[in-house]
Design a protein around this motif. Structure first.
Motif, PDB file in Angstrom:
ATOM      1  N   LEU A  78      20.708 -36.387 -21.800  1.00 28.80           N
ATOM      2  CA  LEU A  78      19.739 -35.335 -22.105  1.00 28.80           C
ATOM      3  C   LEU A  78      18.351 -35.707 -21.593  1.00 28.80           C
ATOM      4  CD1 LEU A  78      20.809 -34.480 -25.774  1.00 28.80           C
ATOM      5  CD2 LEU A  78      21.142 -33.060 -23.746  1.00 28.80           C
ATOM      6  N   VAL A  79      17.966 -36.964 -21.758  1.00 29.85           N
ATOM      7  CA  VAL A  79      16.660 -37.425 -21.260  1.00 29.85           C
ATOM      8  C   VAL A  79      16.594 -37.282 -19.745  1.00 29.85           C
ATOM      9  CG1 VAL A  79      15.186 -39.452 -20.952  1.00 29.85           C
ATOM     10  CG2 VAL A  79      16.209 -38.990 -23.186  1.00 29.85           C
ATOM     11  N   ALA A  80      17.669 -37.680 -19.055  1.00 28.28           N
ATOM     12  CA  ALA A  80      17.696 -37.578 -17.590  1.00 28.28           C
ATOM     13  C   ALA A  80      17.571 -36.121 -17.146  1.00 28.28           C
ATOM     14  CB  ALA A  80      18.983 -38.193 -17.041  1.00 28.28           C
ATOM     15  N   ALA A  81      18.228 -35.209 -17.867  1.00 28.97           N
ATOM     16  CA  ALA A  81      18.149 -33.787 -17.524  1.00 28.97           C
ATOM     17  C   ALA A  81      16.730 -33.269 -17.704  1.00 28.97           C
ATOM     18  CB  ALA A  81      19.114 -32.983 -18.387  1.00 28.97           C
ATOM     19  N   LYS A  82      16.065 -33.673 -18.785  1.00 30.71           N
ATOM     20  CA  LYS A  82      14.684 -33.252 -19.027  1.00 30.71           C
ATOM     21  C   LYS A  82      13.742 -33.840 -17.979  1.00 30.71           C
ATOM     22  CE  LYS A  82      15.373 -30.856 -22.802  1.00 30.71           C
ATOM     23  NZ  LYS A  82      15.107 -29.399 -22.839  1.00 30.71           N
ATOM     24  N   VAL A  85      13.894 -31.842 -14.935  1.00 33.50           N
ATOM     25  CA  VAL A  85      13.084 -30.625 -15.105  1.00 33.50           C
ATOM     26  C   VAL A  85      11.615 -30.931 -14.813  1.00 33.50           C
ATOM     27  CG1 VAL A  85      12.233 -28.945 -16.793  1.00 33.50           C
ATOM     28  CG2 VAL A  85      14.655 -29.535 -16.744  1.00 33.50           C
ATOM     29  N   LEU A  86      11.123 -32.065 -15.300  1.00 36.09           N
ATOM     30  CA  LEU A  86       9.737 -32.456 -15.026  1.00 36.09           C
ATOM     31  C   LEU A  86       9.495 -32.616 -13.527  1.00 36.09           C
ATOM     32  CD1 LEU A  86       8.951 -35.102 -17.809  1.00 36.09           C
ATOM     33  CD2 LEU A  86       8.116 -32.758 -17.663  1.00 36.09           C
ATOM     34  N   ALA A  87      10.443 -33.241 -12.831  1.00 37.02           N
ATOM     35  CA  ALA A  87      10.305 -33.421 -11.383  1.00 37.02           C
ATOM     36  C   ALA A  87      10.275 -32.080 -10.662  1.00 37.02           C
ATOM     37  CB  ALA A  87      11.447 -34.288 -10.847  1.00 37.02           C
ATOM     38  N   LEU A 283       2.644 -24.012 -16.402  1.00 34.11           N
ATOM     39  CA  LEU A 283       3.474 -25.181 -16.099  1.00 34.11           C
ATOM     40  C   LEU A 283       3.078 -26.372 -16.959  1.00 34.11           C
ATOM     41  CD1 LEU A 283       3.682 -24.971 -12.197  1.00 34.11           C
ATOM     42  CD2 LEU A 283       5.529 -24.538 -13.829  1.00 34.11           C
ATOM     43  N   ASP A 284       1.763 -26.526 -17.192  1.00 33.94           N
ATOM     44  CA  ASP A 284       1.290 -27.641 -18.022  1.00 33.94           C
ATOM     45  C   ASP A 284       1.823 -27.528 -19.448  1.00 33.94           C
ATOM     46  OD1 ASP A 284      -0.076 -28.672 -15.885  1.00 33.94           O
ATOM     47  OD2 ASP A 284      -2.030 -27.875 -16.486  1.00 33.94           O
ATOM     48  N   ALA A 285       1.834 -26.300 -19.986  1.00 36.01           N
ATOM     49  CA  ALA A 285       2.342 -26.099 -21.341  1.00 36.01           C
ATOM     50  C   ALA A 285       3.826 -26.437 -21.410  1.00 36.01           C
ATOM     51  CB  ALA A 285       2.108 -24.655 -21.777  1.00 36.01           C
ATOM     52  N   LEU A 286       4.581 -26.019 -20.397  1.00 38.13           N
ATOM     53  CA  LEU A 286       6.009 -26.324 -20.354  1.00 38.13           C
ATOM     54  C   LEU A 286       6.242 -27.818 -20.170  1.00 38.13           C
ATOM     55  CD1 LEU A 286       8.883 -25.269 -20.353  1.00 38.13           C
ATOM     56  CD2 LEU A 286       8.673 -24.795 -17.909  1.00 38.13           C
ATOM     57  N   GLN A 287       5.400 -28.448 -19.359  1.00 38.90           N
ATOM     58  CA  GLN A 287       5.514 -29.890 -19.147  1.00 38.90           C
ATOM     59  C   GLN A 287       5.275 -30.654 -20.447  1.00 38.90           C
ATOM     60  OE1 GLN A 287       3.066 -31.524 -15.968  1.00 38.90           O
ATOM     61  NE2 GLN A 287       2.947 -33.486 -17.000  1.00 38.90           N
ATOM     62  N   MET A 288       4.234 -30.252 -21.197  1.00 34.05           N
ATOM     63  CA  MET A 288       3.942 -30.925 -22.463  1.00 34.05           C
ATOM     64  C   MET A 288       5.096 -30.781 -23.443  1.00 34.05           C
ATOM     65  SD  MET A 288      -0.094 -30.001 -23.049  1.00 34.05           S
ATOM     66  CE  MET A 288      -0.082 -30.726 -24.688  1.00 34.05           C
ATOM     67  N   ALA A 289       5.691 -29.587 -23.494  1.00 34.36           N
ATOM     68  CA  ALA A 289       6.818 -29.363 -24.397  1.00 34.36           C
ATOM     69  C   ALA A 289       8.012 -30.219 -23.985  1.00 34.36           C
ATOM     70  CB  ALA A 289       7.192 -27.885 -24.398  1.00 34.36           C
ATOM     71  N   THR A 290       8.254 -30.325 -22.678  1.00 32.87           N
ATOM     72  CA  THR A 290       9.379 -31.124 -22.183  1.00 32.87           C
ATOM     73  C   THR A 290       9.154 -32.605 -22.445  1.00 32.87           C
ATOM     74  OG1 THR A 290       9.723 -29.472 -20.434  1.00 32.87           O
ATOM     75  CG2 THR A 290      10.813 -31.602 -20.163  1.00 32.87           C
ATOM     76  N   ARG A 292       7.373 -33.850 -24.827  1.00 30.50           N
ATOM     77  CA  ARG A 292       7.530 -34.055 -26.259  1.00 30.50           C
ATOM     78  C   ARG A 292       9.012 -34.156 -26.621  1.00 30.50           C
ATOM     79  NH1 ARG A 292       6.357 -36.580 -30.638  1.00 30.50           N
ATOM     80  NH2 ARG A 292       6.671 -35.396 -32.568  1.00 30.50           N
ATOM     81  N   THR A 293       9.843 -33.325 -26.001  1.00 34.68           N
ATOM     82  CA  THR A 293      11.284 -33.371 -26.248  1.00 34.68           C
ATOM     83  C   THR A 293      11.849 -34.728 -25.826  1.00 34.68           C
ATOM     84  OG1 THR A 293      11.466 -30.993 -25.891  1.00 34.68           O
ATOM     85  CG2 THR A 293      13.485 -32.264 -25.750  1.00 34.68           C
ATOM     86  N   ILE A 294      11.413 -35.223 -24.682  1.00 34.65           N
ATOM     87  CA  ILE A 294      11.868 -36.531 -24.213  1.00 34.65           C
ATOM     88  C   ILE A 294      11.473 -37.625 -25.204  1.00 34.65           C
ATOM     89  CG2 ILE A 294      11.528 -38.286 -22.429  1.00 34.65           C
ATOM     90  CD1 ILE A 294      11.321 -36.005 -20.392  1.00 34.65           C
ATOM     91  N   ALA A 295      10.231 -37.549 -25.700  1.00 33.81           N
ATOM     92  CA  ALA A 295       9.766 -38.549 -26.668  1.00 33.81           C
ATOM     93  C   ALA A 295      10.607 -38.504 -27.941  1.00 33.81           C
ATOM     94  CB  ALA A 295       8.293 -38.314 -26.992  1.00 33.81           C
ATOM     95  N   LEU A 296      10.931 -37.298 -28.396  1.00 32.66           N
ATOM     96  CA  LEU A 296      11.747 -37.169 -29.605  1.00 32.66           C
ATOM     97  C   LEU A 296      13.160 -37.704 -29.387  1.00 32.66           C
ATOM     98  CD1 LEU A 296      10.634 -33.614 -30.792  1.00 32.66           C
ATOM     99  CD2 LEU A 296      10.126 -35.801 -31.912  1.00 32.66           C
ATOM    100  N   LEU A 297      13.717 -37.452 -28.210  1.00 34.24           N
ATOM    101  CA  LEU A 297      15.050 -37.975 -27.907  1.00 34.24           C
ATOM    102  C   LEU A 297      15.047 -39.504 -27.884  1.00 34.24           C
ATOM    103  CD1 LEU A 297      16.151 -35.477 -25.097  1.00 34.24           C
ATOM    104  CD2 LEU A 297      17.282 -35.793 -27.310  1.00 34.24           C
ATOM    105  N   LYS A 298      13.999 -40.096 -27.324  1.00 34.26           N
ATOM    106  CA  LYS A 298      13.911 -41.560 -27.293  1.00 34.26           C
ATOM    107  C   LYS A 298      13.726 -42.128 -28.696  1.00 34.26           C
ATOM    108  CE  LYS A 298      12.312 -41.971 -22.518  1.00 34.26           C
ATOM    109  NZ  LYS A 298      11.223 -42.391 -21.596  1.00 34.26           N
ATOM    110  N   GLU A 299      12.961 -41.407 -29.525  1.00 30.67           N
ATOM    111  CA  GLU A 299      12.822 -41.833 -30.919  1.00 30.67           C
ATOM    112  C   GLU A 299      14.175 -41.761 -31.634  1.00 30.67           C
ATOM    113  OE1 GLU A 299       9.832 -39.502 -32.841  1.00 30.67           O
ATOM    114  OE2 GLU A 299       8.252 -40.102 -31.441  1.00 30.67           O
TER     115      GLU A 299
END
Length: 315
Positions: A78-82, A85-87, A283-290, A292-299
């Protein structure tokens, strides 16, 4: 020599369980507590060996290792997929900016040869100008009380932030630093071929090795800052740069001023800047949300490992 090799005893510790035990947050906190050094804190082998870990029965270690292999792989997927998306968003951002500043906002505008080698075709009403006809160099010094600015390849010109975690060197005499006024274009001579340029957000000081350029009013600084950071323009800067080693090529004012760029009406430039700001804001808003999702997944991954290897989770 900066690594430690931990070899599990077969009768006591399963390697698959061990790799997670050594990544458990509590264990890592012990590593941090026992590490010494300022720039590169490190732990010695004896202190590392003294840290205790939980060791359930061997069959349970195998079960925990298999469970974590499966669940961690799922989270990592899931992290790799997110991250992909960032790339993709970063690529879309670059393409959006490049198209707007080199083609304008009207997709139906007739195009013609711009007369600019690096640009190719452009809207018919855009005119080619040498930068020398649009900007002049500013070389003012002696205002040491101004804040420090720096040029970033990723962010353009930003206020320099000093870290509380490491010692950073600065000039003993800021009177030698160049003054950049708000709205000036600033670029790093040695990194201009990588897009190290931008618009000064406020009056400030920049490195004496940077170049500061002032618009004469025919080009909106914000539009110029966007144009000067495109890959196409960066490649043209490389062509006008000088040096023996490629990654140390320098673009001096004499070379920069000879580059030809498109000039359009001030109103059109401002419309392009506003359009880019609106679209990149989304795009910046979507990037921040993505992110944040990555950070939550790592947590979630760290919490899962901790719960499993410390017996808080029934596997």
């Amino acid at each position: 020599t900066g690594f430690a090799v931990v070899r599990p005893k077969p009768t006591e510790l399963v390697p698959g369980f061990c790799k997670y035990a050594l990544r458990e947050p509590g264990f890592l906190a012990q590593i941090e507590m026992r590490s010494v050094g300022i720039s590169y804190p490190a732990i010695n082998a004896s202190d590392l060996a003294a840290i205790p870990i939980c060791t359930p029965p061997i069959p349970q270690q195998h079960a925990i290792a298999h469970y974590l292999d499966r669940e961690v792989a799922r989270i990592d997927g899931l992290v790799a997929a997110k991250e992909r998306v960032l790339a993709l968003m970063a690529e879309k951002r670059k393409a959006l900016i490049a198209r707007a500043v080199t083609r304008g906002l009207n997709p139906k505008a007739p195009l013609r040869d711009s007369g600019i080698t690096w640009l190719g075709t452009a809207p018919g009403h855009w005119e080619p100008y040498r930068i020398a006809a649009l900007f002049c160099e500013r070389d003012e010094r002696g205002e040491s009380d101004l804040p420090l600015l720096e040029v970033s390849i990723n962010q353009g010109v930003v206020l320099r932030e000093f870290s509380d975690e490491r010692i950073e060197g600065t000039a003993a005499d800021f009177n030698t630093y160049k003054v950049a006024r708000r709205g000036d274009i600033v670029f790093n001579k040695m990194r201009m071929w990588q897009g190290a340029a931008g618009v000064a957000p406020t009056d400030g000081l920049v490195s004496p090795d940077y170049t500061v350029a002032v618009s004469n009013g025919k080009m909106v600084p914000e539009y110029a800052g966007l144009l000067f950071r495109t890959d196409m323009f960066s490649a043209e800067c490389a062509r006008h740069s000088h040096g023996i080693v490629w990654d140390r090529m320098r673009l001096y004012w004499e070379g920069f001023r000879e580059i030809v760029v498109p000039v359009l009406s001030i109103n059109e430039q401002r419309a392009i800047v506003a359009h880019i700001a609106a679209e990149t804001g989304k795009l910046d808003a979507l990037q921040m949300a993505t992110e944040r999702t990555i950070a939550l997944l790592k947590e979630r991954r760290a919490a899962l490992i901790s719960a499993a290897v410390t017996g808080q989770l029934a596997v």
